[in-house]
Design a protein around this motif. Structure first.
Motif, short mmCIF file in Angstrom:
data_model
loop_
_atom_site.label_atom_id
_atom_site.label_comp_id
_atom_site.label_asym_id
_atom_site.label_seq_id
_atom_site.Cartn_x
_atom_site.Cartn_y
_atom_site.Cartn_z
N UNK A 152 1.90 -17.74 -22.72
CA UNK A 152 1.55 -16.71 -23.71
C UNK A 152 2.56 -15.56 -23.64
N UNK A 153 2.87 -15.12 -22.41
CA UNK A 153 3.78 -13.98 -22.25
C UNK A 153 5.18 -14.34 -22.73
N UNK A 154 5.64 -15.54 -22.35
CA UNK A 154 6.99 -15.96 -22.76
C UNK A 154 7.09 -16.04 -24.28
N UNK A 155 6.03 -16.52 -24.91
CA UNK A 155 6.04 -16.63 -26.37
C UNK A 155 6.07 -15.25 -27.00
N UNK A 156 5.31 -14.33 -26.41
CA UNK A 156 5.32 -12.95 -26.92
C UNK A 156 6.71 -12.35 -26.84
N UNK A 157 7.36 -12.57 -25.69
CA UNK A 157 8.70 -11.98 -25.51
C UNK A 157 9.69 -12.57 -26.50
N UNK A 158 9.56 -13.87 -26.74
CA UNK A 158 10.54 -14.54 -27.60
C UNK A 158 10.32 -14.26 -29.08
N UNK A 159 9.06 -14.02 -29.47
CA UNK A 159 8.76 -13.96 -30.91
C UNK A 159 8.23 -12.61 -31.39
N UNK A 160 7.87 -11.74 -30.45
CA UNK A 160 7.28 -10.47 -30.86
C UNK A 160 5.76 -10.53 -31.01
N UNK A 161 5.18 -11.70 -30.75
CA UNK A 161 3.71 -11.82 -30.77
C UNK A 161 3.12 -10.84 -29.75
N UNK A 162 2.13 -10.04 -30.16
CA UNK A 162 1.43 -9.15 -29.22
C UNK A 162 0.42 -9.98 -28.45
#
Ligand code: WQD
Length: 323
Positions: A152-162
């Protein structure tokens, strides 16, 4: 906002759906009904039956309902079963999450709340567990939750997802009898089962290094937990780019013996508990520091152990009417 609540026909998810509605948020439930119960979903909330492993269906549901945020609770959650079936747990809990995150990011949904667990800490050797206490899960279940947080965190960092990962401590109670937990996998329902059978509740070990020798846990009312999801969802919406990891507990330890005493006092059953062998893998004490959730969300648990026991007991009697 319309929040997609995966696992929203489950015990905790249905409480989250209800809390979202009560807070004036839109909600749609996505659940494969493997353990969920359709009747638990509030009447005003659409139920889409499907698996988190089905990316195409997820994409259609997200588009069709105009989903603007996700609360992801759908998962397998039995620690013992996860030891026997690790592949199944990694598939459902990690691959299911990966598939969902793919659909979420493809659709440009901005907010994602992930249901994690105190199981990520394993056997913490501290009085209060903070979010910075090292994670060392003791079971494939706990591993899938920790791996899920990373994903979840890696996806947030890569895409801007909060993103936010909520580490639940020991959940009990119900907002209404019909919403109660129907599984008999945790202390409170296991004690209810013994008492209604007319047998003595069991204490799994009384030689732990704790004040009364029994394990100490942090019990949290499911209504408080559901409200923590609403507060988190709003926080993510108002502060894009957020990345939160939060303990969701009360910060108060209660021993197994004390829980059983309070349950017998409430139910009027007089059977004294029997001490049996330790259950392998049980940590002596797991109690949250709830400070970060209070600071970040302005959220604090409002309900105590007696309210958890009373509402869980009503639910137990609703689901197990005396014959
Ligand atoms: C609490 C205490 C038992 C039954 C687990 C998972 C965690 C989370 C919640 C998932 C322990 C003791 C129990 C009984 C007993 N799960 N006990 N007699 O183990 O703290 O947490 O459930 O989402 O990840 O690990 O919860 O309710 O099973 O046990 O003495 O009949 O009660 O040994 O000390 P636990 P629990």
């Amino acid at each position: 906002m319309t929040w997609l609540i995966t696992g929203g026909a489950g015990y905790i998810g249905a409480h989250v759906a209800r809390a979202m509605l009560d807070a004036g948020e839109g909600a749609v439930v996505y659940d494969d009904l493997s353990t969920g119960i359709a009747e638990r979903v509030p009447r005003d909330v659409p139920l889409e039956v499907g698996s988190t492993l089905d990316g195409e269906r997820l994409a259609r549901v997200i588009r069709g309902h105009g989903v603007t945020g996700v609360v992801h609770l759908a998962a397998k959650k039995q620690v013992g079963e996860s030891v026997e079936q690790p592949l199944r747990y990694y598939r459902e809990n990690v691959e299911g999450l990966r598939t969902l995150l793919g659909a979420v990011t493809d659709a440009g949904v901005p907010s994602f709340v992930f249901s994690s667990s105190a199981a990520v800490y394993g056997m913490p050797d501290v009085v209060l567990v903070t979010e910075d206490t090292p994670c060392a899960p003791m079971s494939p279940y706990g591993e899938t939750k920790l791996a899920g947080e990373w994903l979840v965190r890696a996806t947030g960092r890569a895409t801007g997802l909060s993103t936010a990962s909520l580490r639940y401590f020991n959940v009990a109670g119900a907002a209404a009898p019909a919403l109660a937990d129907t599984g008999v996998f945790n202390l409170v329902p296991m004690v209810f089962e013994k008492l209604t059978e007319g047998s003595a509740p069991r204490v799994f070990g009384a030689d732990y290094p704790t004040p009364d020798g029994t394990c100490v846990r942090d019990y949290i009312h499911v209504v408080d937990l559901a409200e923590a999801h609403v507060a988190t969802a709003r926080r993510l919406r108002e502060a894009p780019g957020t990345d939160l990891t939060l303990n969701i507990g009360r910060g108060e330890g209660v021993s197994v013996r004390e829980m059983i005493d309070r349950i017998t006092a409430h139910t009027g059953h007089t059977l004294s508990p029997v001490v049996v062998d330790r259950r392998p893998g049980d940590p002596a004490r797991v109690v949250a520091s709830a400070d970060r959730a209070a600071t970040e969300l302005g959220w604090k648990a409002r309900h105590g152990v007696d309210e958890m026991i009373a509402s869980a007991w009503e639910g137990w009697m609703h689901h197990h009417p005396a014959r």
